[in-house]
Design a protein around this motif. Structure first.
Motif, PDB file in Angstrom:
ATOM      1  N   THR A 123      -2.008  12.157  -7.563  1.00  0.00           N
ATOM      2  CA  THR A 123      -0.673  11.752  -8.004  1.00  0.00           C
ATOM      3  C   THR A 123      -0.244  10.473  -7.296  1.00  0.00           C
ATOM      4  O   THR A 123      -0.334  10.378  -6.072  1.00  0.00           O
ATOM      5  CB  THR A 123       0.341  12.868  -7.709  1.00  0.00           C
ATOM      6  OG1 THR A 123      -0.140  14.095  -8.271  1.00  0.00           O
ATOM      7  CG2 THR A 123       1.693  12.539  -8.300  1.00  0.00           C
ATOM      8  N   ARG A 124       0.245   9.505  -8.043  1.00  0.00           N
ATOM      9  CA  ARG A 124       0.599   8.195  -7.486  1.00  0.00           C
ATOM     10  C   ARG A 124       1.938   8.230  -6.746  1.00  0.00           C
ATOM     11  O   ARG A 124       2.794   9.056  -7.050  1.00  0.00           O
ATOM     12  CB  ARG A 124       0.660   7.156  -8.615  1.00  0.00           C
ATOM     13  CG  ARG A 124      -0.694   6.835  -9.206  1.00  0.00           C
ATOM     14  CD  ARG A 124      -0.576   6.066 -10.519  1.00  0.00           C
ATOM     15  NE  ARG A 124      -1.887   5.645 -10.990  1.00  0.00           N
ATOM     16  CZ  ARG A 124      -2.771   6.430 -11.578  1.00  0.00           C
ATOM     17  NH1 ARG A 124      -2.473   7.708 -11.764  1.00  0.00           N
ATOM     18  NH2 ARG A 124      -3.934   5.975 -11.973  1.00  0.00           N
ATOM     19  N   GLN A 143       0.837  -1.195   0.000  1.00  0.00           N
ATOM     20  CA  GLN A 143       0.000   0.000   0.000  1.00  0.00           C
ATOM     21  C   GLN A 143       0.875   1.249   0.000  1.00  0.00           C
ATOM     22  O   GLN A 143       2.015   1.216   0.476  1.00  0.00           O
ATOM     23  CB  GLN A 143      -0.948  -0.006   1.203  1.00  0.00           C
ATOM     24  CG  GLN A 143      -1.921  -1.191   1.154  1.00  0.00           C
ATOM     25  CD  GLN A 143      -2.939  -1.156   2.265  1.00  0.00           C
ATOM     26  OE1 GLN A 143      -2.596  -0.997   3.425  1.00  0.00           O
ATOM     27  NE2 GLN A 143      -4.208  -1.311   1.915  1.00  0.00           N
ATOM     28  N   GLY A 144       0.336   2.321  -0.553  1.00  0.00           N
ATOM     29  CA  GLY A 144       1.133   3.528  -0.689  1.00  0.00           C
ATOM     30  C   GLY A 144       0.409   4.781  -0.249  1.00  0.00           C
ATOM     31  O   GLY A 144      -0.833   4.836  -0.233  1.00  0.00           O
ATOM     32  N   PHE A 145       1.185   5.802   0.095  1.00  0.00           N
ATOM     33  CA  PHE A 145       0.672   7.113   0.473  1.00  0.00           C
ATOM     34  C   PHE A 145       1.479   8.162  -0.294  1.00  0.00           C
ATOM     35  O   PHE A 145       2.704   8.080  -0.372  1.00  0.00           O
ATOM     36  CB  PHE A 145       0.796   7.351   1.975  1.00  0.00           C
ATOM     37  CG  PHE A 145      -0.083   6.460   2.806  1.00  0.00           C
ATOM     38  CD1 PHE A 145      -1.342   6.874   3.200  1.00  0.00           C
ATOM     39  CD2 PHE A 145       0.341   5.186   3.182  1.00  0.00           C
ATOM     40  CE1 PHE A 145      -2.169   6.049   3.957  1.00  0.00           C
ATOM     41  CE2 PHE A 145      -0.472   4.355   3.942  1.00  0.00           C
ATOM     42  CZ  PHE A 145      -1.731   4.787   4.325  1.00  0.00           C
ATOM     43  N   ARG A 146       0.793   9.171  -0.848  1.00  0.00           N
ATOM     44  CA  ARG A 146       1.465  10.229  -1.590  1.00  0.00           C
ATOM     45  C   ARG A 146       0.912  11.586  -1.168  1.00  0.00           C
ATOM     46  O   ARG A 146      -0.296  11.805  -1.155  1.00  0.00           O
ATOM     47  CB  ARG A 146       1.259  10.037  -3.092  1.00  0.00           C
ATOM     48  CG  ARG A 146       1.747  11.209  -3.979  1.00  0.00           C
ATOM     49  CD  ARG A 146       3.260  11.365  -3.920  1.00  0.00           C
ATOM     50  NE  ARG A 146       3.701  12.594  -4.579  1.00  0.00           N
ATOM     51  CZ  ARG A 146       4.160  12.667  -5.834  1.00  0.00           C
ATOM     52  NH1 ARG A 146       4.231  11.558  -6.571  1.00  0.00           N
ATOM     53  NH2 ARG A 146       4.559  13.811  -6.339  1.00  0.00           N
ATOM     54  N   PHE A 147       1.822  12.509  -0.826  1.00  0.00           N
ATOM     55  CA  PHE A 147       1.428  13.870  -0.476  1.00  0.00           C
ATOM     56  C   PHE A 147       1.563  14.730  -1.722  1.00  0.00           C
ATOM     57  O   PHE A 147       2.637  14.823  -2.324  1.00  0.00           O
ATOM     58  CB  PHE A 147       2.313  14.415   0.646  1.00  0.00           C
ATOM     59  CG  PHE A 147       1.839  15.732   1.194  1.00  0.00           C
ATOM     60  CD1 PHE A 147       0.776  15.787   2.075  1.00  0.00           C
ATOM     61  CD2 PHE A 147       2.454  16.921   0.821  1.00  0.00           C
ATOM     62  CE1 PHE A 147       0.325  16.996   2.583  1.00  0.00           C
ATOM     63  CE2 PHE A 147       2.017  18.128   1.312  1.00  0.00           C
ATOM     64  CZ  PHE A 147       0.951  18.179   2.203  1.00  0.00           C
ATOM     65  N   ALA A 148       0.471  15.385  -2.121  1.00  0.00           N
ATOM     66  CA  ALA A 148       0.491  16.197  -3.343  1.00  0.00           C
ATOM     67  C   ALA A 148      -0.731  17.096  -3.379  1.00  0.00           C
ATOM     68  O   ALA A 148      -1.652  16.962  -2.566  1.00  0.00           O
ATOM     69  CB  ALA A 148       0.516  15.301  -4.579  1.00  0.00           C
ATOM     70  N   GLY A 176       6.233  13.627  -1.533  1.00  0.00           N
ATOM     71  CA  GLY A 176       5.941  14.582  -2.582  1.00  0.00           C
ATOM     72  C   GLY A 176       7.106  15.472  -2.961  1.00  0.00           C
ATOM     73  O   GLY A 176       8.254  15.224  -2.612  1.00  0.00           O
ATOM     74  N   ILE A 177       6.778  16.547  -3.697  1.00  0.00           N
ATOM     75  CA  ILE A 177       7.791  17.459  -4.224  1.00  0.00           C
ATOM     76  C   ILE A 177       7.679  18.826  -3.547  1.00  0.00           C
ATOM     77  O   ILE A 177       6.663  19.156  -2.940  1.00  0.00           O
ATOM     78  CB  ILE A 177       7.642  17.613  -5.748  1.00  0.00           C
ATOM     79  CG1 ILE A 177       6.261  18.186  -6.102  1.00  0.00           C
ATOM     80  CG2 ILE A 177       7.855  16.274  -6.440  1.00  0.00           C
ATOM     81  CD1 ILE A 177       6.068  18.447  -7.579  1.00  0.00           C
ATOM     82  N   ALA A 178       8.735  19.617  -3.683  1.00  0.00           N
ATOM     83  CA  ALA A 178       8.785  20.922  -3.027  1.00  0.00           C
ATOM     84  C   ALA A 178       7.651  21.839  -3.477  1.00  0.00           C
ATOM     85  O   ALA A 178       7.119  22.626  -2.686  1.00  0.00           O
ATOM     86  CB  ALA A 178      10.141  21.581  -3.286  1.00  0.00           C
ATOM     87  N   ALA A 179       7.250  21.730  -4.748  1.00  0.00           N
ATOM     88  CA  ALA A 179       6.196  22.606  -5.270  1.00  0.00           C
ATOM     89  C   ALA A 179       4.857  22.371  -4.582  1.00  0.00           C
ATOM     90  O   ALA A 179       4.010  23.265  -4.535  1.00  0.00           O
ATOM     91  CB  ALA A 179       6.050  22.400  -6.778  1.00  0.00           C
ATOM     92  N   ASP A 180       4.650  21.176  -4.035  1.00  0.00           N
ATOM     93  CA  ASP A 180       3.389  20.860  -3.356  1.00  0.00           C
ATOM     94  C   ASP A 180       3.465  21.033  -1.846  1.00  0.00           C
ATOM     95  O   ASP A 180       2.472  20.843  -1.143  1.00  0.00           O
ATOM     96  CB  ASP A 180       2.973  19.419  -3.667  1.00  0.00           C
ATOM     97  CG  ASP A 180       2.504  19.246  -5.098  1.00  0.00           C
ATOM     98  OD1 ASP A 180       2.146  20.271  -5.728  1.00  0.00           O
ATOM     99  OD2 ASP A 180       2.488  18.103  -5.591  1.00  0.00           O
ATOM    100  N   ALA A 181       4.636  21.362  -1.318  1.00  0.00           N
ATOM    101  CA  ALA A 181       4.818  21.490   0.127  1.00  0.00           C
ATOM    102  C   ALA A 181       4.167  22.777   0.642  1.00  0.00           C
ATOM    103  O   ALA A 181       4.128  23.786  -0.059  1.00  0.00           O
ATOM    104  CB  ALA A 181       6.302  21.494   0.471  1.00  0.00           C
ATOM    105  N   PRO A 182       3.671  22.759   1.881  1.00  0.00           N
ATOM    106  CA  PRO A 182       3.161  23.990   2.483  1.00  0.00           C
ATOM    107  C   PRO A 182       4.285  25.008   2.619  1.00  0.00           C
ATOM    108  O   PRO A 182       5.465  24.653   2.668  1.00  0.00           O
ATOM    109  CB  PRO A 182       2.662  23.525   3.864  1.00  0.00           C
ATOM    110  CG  PRO A 182       2.440  22.056   3.723  1.00  0.00           C
ATOM    111  CD  PRO A 182       3.481  21.596   2.757  1.00  0.00           C
ATOM    112  N   SER A 183       3.937  26.270   2.680  1.00  0.00           N
ATOM    113  CA  SER A 183       4.928  27.336   2.785  1.00  0.00           C
ATOM    114  C   SER A 183       5.844  27.123   3.989  1.00  0.00           C
ATOM    115  O   SER A 183       5.384  26.852   5.099  1.00  0.00           O
ATOM    116  CB  SER A 183       4.212  28.688   2.924  1.00  0.00           C
ATOM    117  OG  SER A 183       5.144  29.734   3.070  1.00  0.00           O
ATOM    118  N   GLY A 184       7.156  27.221   3.758  1.00  0.00           N
ATOM    119  CA  GLY A 184       8.130  27.085   4.833  1.00  0.00           C
ATOM    120  C   GLY A 184       8.527  25.664   5.160  1.00  0.00           C
ATOM    121  O   GLY A 184       9.343  25.441   6.057  1.00  0.00           O
TER     122      GLY A 184
END
Length: 229
Positions: A73-74, A59-64, A104-112
């Motif tokens: 996003t997978r 099983q997988g989890f993705r933050f995006a 996930g990637i930096a572009a999807d990260a919350p500010s800071g």
């Protein structure tokens, strides 16, 4: 002559209006939950607290940032049970679940905040354990909101939970759902408001430009009809 001018006017107008609608769309920043079916990830049909994986499942989890399950996003990285659980022997009365956690990637990260490196873990848990229990055994601390939506894995992100983020692509018709909560139920998400994309100072630049172009096209069509009348 008039009919031809009208057709040309509408042909130019339609793509312009489509572009304005896309600029106003929004998505949500959240952890999505996945099952590995063969070699492909499929969006889980249950939430982590009701899903009860079998021994050998992955099983997988993705933050995006995604609009809904169709746009989610997978997870990235290796997703092979034998490799992930190679050093975790089987045990009577327990099961092993391979977990792929993609921050996930930096572009999807919350500010800071910056996303940690992705990881894989083999959770050995009681045979009746849920995915949420398997995840808690290898990736604490977890954070949930009052609606049981999974907000953070291994402490990431430090704040926020399924918040709306403006600037996504236009949603498909009928797709306006937030991600599944831990209990497996989907909660209705509000449609992106005009304030999300236009701000407090009035309509967006794209909308103003669109109105201006429509006005110019209309004037050109009238001039063409009069010229040939």
């Amino acid at each position: 002559m008039i009919r031809r001018a009208t057709v040309l006017f509408l042909a130019a107008l339609l793509p312009l209006l489509a572009g304005v609608g896309q600029a106003q769309a929004a998505g949500y920043r959240y952890w999505s939950f996945w099952d590995l079916d063969g070699d492909a990830w499929t969006y889980a049909t249950q939430g982590p607290s009701t899903a009860r994986p079998a021994d050998g499942d992955v099983q997988g989890f993705r933050f995006a940032v995604s609009e809904d399950s169709a746009d989610a996003t997978r997870p990235r990285g290796a997703a092979d049970f034998a490799a992930i659980c190679a050093k975790t022997p089987a045990k009577d009365g327990e099961k092993r679940v391979a977990l792929v956690i993609d921050f996930g990637i930096a572009a999807d990260a919350p500010s800071g905040e910056s996303p940690p490196d992705g990881r894989t873990s083999c959770a050995r848990v009681p045979s009746d354990a849920t995915t949420a229990e398997a995840l808690a055994s290898v990736a604490k601390p977890l954070r949930y909101d009052s609606n049981a939506l999974l907000c953070a894995i291994a402490g990431y992100p430090e704040k926020g939970c399924g918040e709306q983020v403006s600037g996504g692509s236009a949603p498909a018709p009928g797709k306006s759902e937030k991600p599944e909560g831990e209990d497996g139920a989907k909660s209705s998400a509000p449609a992106a408001s005009s304030a999300s994309s236009e701000g407090d100072d009035g309509p967006s630049l794209g909308l103003v430009a669109g109105i201006a172009v429509v006005a110019l096209l209309g004037a050109a069509a009238v001039w063409q009809v009069r010229r040939r009348g």
